[in-house]
Design a protein around this motif. Sequence first.
Motif, PDB file in Angstrom:
ATOM      1  N   ALA A  22     -61.819  38.931  75.350  1.00  0.00           N
ATOM      2  CA  ALA A  22     -61.635  38.138  74.130  1.00  0.00           C
ATOM      3  C   ALA A  22     -60.703  36.951  74.352  1.00  0.00           C
ATOM      4  CB  ALA A  22     -61.118  39.023  72.998  1.00  0.00           C
ATOM      5  N   ASP A  23     -59.619  37.157  75.088  1.00  0.00           N
ATOM      6  CA  ASP A  23     -58.673  36.060  75.312  1.00  0.00           C
ATOM      7  C   ASP A  23     -59.312  34.946  76.127  1.00  0.00           C
ATOM      8  OD1 ASP A  23     -56.765  37.415  73.885  1.00  0.00           O
ATOM      9  OD2 ASP A  23     -55.707  38.196  75.652  1.00  0.00           O
ATOM     10  N   GLU A  24     -60.103  35.323  77.125  1.00  0.00           N
ATOM     11  CA  GLU A  24     -60.805  34.316  77.939  1.00  0.00           C
ATOM     12  C   GLU A  24     -61.779  33.521  77.075  1.00  0.00           C
ATOM     13  OE1 GLU A  24     -64.289  34.033  81.334  1.00  0.00           O
ATOM     14  OE2 GLU A  24     -63.420  35.985  80.870  1.00  0.00           O
ATOM     15  N   LEU A  25     -62.534  34.217  76.220  1.00  0.00           N
ATOM     16  CA  LEU A  25     -63.510  33.541  75.368  1.00  0.00           C
ATOM     17  C   LEU A  25     -62.824  32.609  74.376  1.00  0.00           C
ATOM     18  CD1 LEU A  25     -65.891  36.561  74.659  1.00  0.00           C
ATOM     19  CD2 LEU A  25     -66.289  34.649  76.238  1.00  0.00           C
ATOM     20  N   THR A  26     -61.673  33.026  73.875  1.00  0.00           N
ATOM     21  CA  THR A  26     -60.911  32.180  72.956  1.00  0.00           C
ATOM     22  C   THR A  26     -60.420  30.927  73.669  1.00  0.00           C
ATOM     23  OG1 THR A  26     -60.243  33.985  71.502  1.00  0.00           O
ATOM     24  CG2 THR A  26     -58.798  32.063  71.569  1.00  0.00           C
ATOM     25  N   ALA A  27     -59.949  31.094  74.902  1.00  0.00           N
ATOM     26  CA  ALA A  27     -59.474  29.932  75.667  1.00  0.00           C
ATOM     27  C   ALA A  27     -60.614  28.950  75.931  1.00  0.00           C
ATOM     28  CB  ALA A  27     -58.853  30.400  76.984  1.00  0.00           C
ATOM     29  N   LEU A  28     -61.780  29.468  76.268  1.00  0.00           N
ATOM     30  CA  LEU A  28     -62.931  28.596  76.490  1.00  0.00           C
ATOM     31  C   LEU A  28     -63.292  27.845  75.218  1.00  0.00           C
ATOM     32  CD1 LEU A  28     -65.251  30.940  78.625  1.00  0.00           C
ATOM     33  CD2 LEU A  28     -64.004  28.913  79.428  1.00  0.00           C
ATOM     34  N   ASP A  29     -63.252  28.536  74.094  1.00  0.00           N
ATOM     35  CA  ASP A  29     -63.622  27.916  72.827  1.00  0.00           C
ATOM     36  C   ASP A  29     -62.547  26.944  72.346  1.00  0.00           C
ATOM     37  OD1 ASP A  29     -65.526  27.626  70.754  1.00  0.00           O
ATOM     38  OD2 ASP A  29     -64.305  28.875  69.443  1.00  0.00           O
ATOM     39  N   ARG A  30     -61.314  27.188  72.718  1.00  0.00           N
ATOM     40  CA  ARG A  30     -60.233  26.278  72.332  1.00  0.00           C
ATOM     41  C   ARG A  30     -60.442  24.900  72.968  1.00  0.00           C
ATOM     42  NH1 ARG A  30     -56.063  29.303  73.886  1.00  0.00           N
ATOM     43  NH2 ARG A  30     -56.071  30.447  71.918  1.00  0.00           N
ATOM     44  N   ALA A  31     -61.081  24.880  74.137  1.00  0.00           N
ATOM     45  CA  ALA A  31     -61.291  23.615  74.843  1.00  0.00           C
ATOM     46  C   ALA A  31     -62.356  22.746  74.185  1.00  0.00           C
ATOM     47  CB  ALA A  31     -61.669  23.889  76.301  1.00  0.00           C
ATOM     48  N   ILE A  32     -63.399  23.379  73.609  1.00  0.00           N
ATOM     49  CA  ILE A  32     -64.506  22.571  73.077  1.00  0.00           C
ATOM     50  C   ILE A  32     -64.991  23.006  71.697  1.00  0.00           C
ATOM     51  CG2 ILE A  32     -65.341  21.844  75.349  1.00  0.00           C
ATOM     52  CD1 ILE A  32     -67.519  23.992  75.145  1.00  0.00           C
ATOM     53  N   GLY A  33     -64.281  23.934  71.071  1.00  0.00           N
ATOM     54  CA  GLY A  33     -64.735  24.419  69.764  1.00  0.00           C
ATOM     55  C   GLY A  33     -63.586  24.689  68.816  1.00  0.00           C
ATOM     56  N   ARG A 122     -82.891  25.276  75.668  1.00  0.00           N
ATOM     57  CA  ARG A 122     -82.214  25.339  76.958  1.00  0.00           C
ATOM     58  C   ARG A 122     -81.771  23.938  77.387  1.00  0.00           C
ATOM     59  NH1 ARG A 122     -85.077  28.636  81.858  1.00  0.00           N
ATOM     60  NH2 ARG A 122     -83.496  28.376  83.481  1.00  0.00           N
ATOM     61  N   GLY A 123     -80.589  23.855  77.968  1.00  0.00           N
ATOM     62  CA  GLY A 123     -80.078  22.577  78.440  1.00  0.00           C
ATOM     63  C   GLY A 123     -79.156  21.873  77.468  1.00  0.00           C
ATOM     64  N   GLN A 124     -78.877  22.525  76.324  1.00  0.00           N
ATOM     65  CA  GLN A 124     -78.030  21.899  75.305  1.00  0.00           C
ATOM     66  C   GLN A 124     -76.628  22.482  75.265  1.00  0.00           C
ATOM     67  OE1 GLN A 124     -80.680  22.377  71.858  1.00  0.00           O
ATOM     68  NE2 GLN A 124     -81.287  20.233  72.082  1.00  0.00           N
ATOM     69  N   LYS A 125     -76.264  23.242  76.281  1.00  0.00           N
ATOM     70  CA  LYS A 125     -74.929  23.838  76.424  1.00  0.00           C
ATOM     71  C   LYS A 125     -74.648  24.823  75.293  1.00  0.00           C
ATOM     72  CE  LYS A 125     -70.154  22.472  77.632  1.00  0.00           C
ATOM     73  NZ  LYS A 125     -69.992  22.076  79.046  1.00  0.00           N
ATOM     74  N   THR A 126     -75.489  25.844  75.215  1.00  0.00           N
ATOM     75  CA  THR A 126     -75.310  26.926  74.246  1.00  0.00           C
ATOM     76  C   THR A 126     -75.547  28.264  74.941  1.00  0.00           C
ATOM     77  OG1 THR A 126     -77.617  27.112  73.527  1.00  0.00           O
ATOM     78  CG2 THR A 126     -76.266  25.402  72.453  1.00  0.00           C
ATOM     79  N   ARG A 162     -75.240  20.745  70.719  1.00  0.00           N
ATOM     80  CA  ARG A 162     -75.314  21.569  69.523  1.00  0.00           C
ATOM     81  C   ARG A 162     -73.937  22.144  69.210  1.00  0.00           C
ATOM     82  NH1 ARG A 162     -79.224  19.285  68.788  1.00  0.00           N
ATOM     83  NH2 ARG A 162     -81.355  19.995  68.342  1.00  0.00           N
ATOM     84  N   GLY A 163     -73.704  22.459  67.955  1.00  0.00           N
ATOM     85  CA  GLY A 163     -72.455  23.083  67.552  1.00  0.00           C
ATOM     86  C   GLY A 163     -71.286  22.106  67.526  1.00  0.00           C
TER      87      GLY A 163
END
Length: 198
Positions: A22-33, A122-126, A162-163
């Motif tokens: 969860a912490d890793e996923l949060t860090a990834l999302d903090r960068a672009i989401g 596919r190819g839209q970074k999701t 997207r997103g």
Amino acid sequence: MPVDTDVEKLIAALAEAVISHADELTALDRAIGDGDHGLNMRRGFEAVLNQLPSLAGQPLPEALKAVGMTLVMTVGGASGPLYGTLFLQLGKELPAGANRQQVCTALAAALTALKLRGKSERGQKTMIDALAPPLEAFQQGKDPVAAALNAAEATIPMQAQRGRAAFLGVRSIGHMDPGARSSALLIAAAAAVAAQQP
């Protein structure tokens, strides 16, 4: 993922894979989401774990649908409807006593439903980018886990279309998509359980 997979082991493994990262996923999302992907996913899969005693006695297709409904109701943001759709559709499409080809068909149908729900390709970074390659690998008798992990890594040089990440434009380049990473983690967890089946 054979239909006779131990339901309790499978769902527990899926939940633990997400919660432990969860912490890793949060860090990834903090960068672009929004920075809440890991928190939201952890909340959803903790709710799934709480239901494990009742889910364990259900046939796999019914358990998957129940997981999907739980994720829809407990995971915030876009991830709830997307992951909920994936699990719900997989449960609906997976027949009792399915053979390998029927499993492939169910997985393909779930991916199609996810594309429609997220209005993405596919190819839209999701998360689609980490789900389509392992499905192809599974259909071809190749390693879906390696395909999923490599596909998640391959989202790093992509520009999001997207997103919330799409609003960053070129600034989204250089970061792994958090949904792709969580998808790859789930695939790896499911494959590990399936590999233990006789």
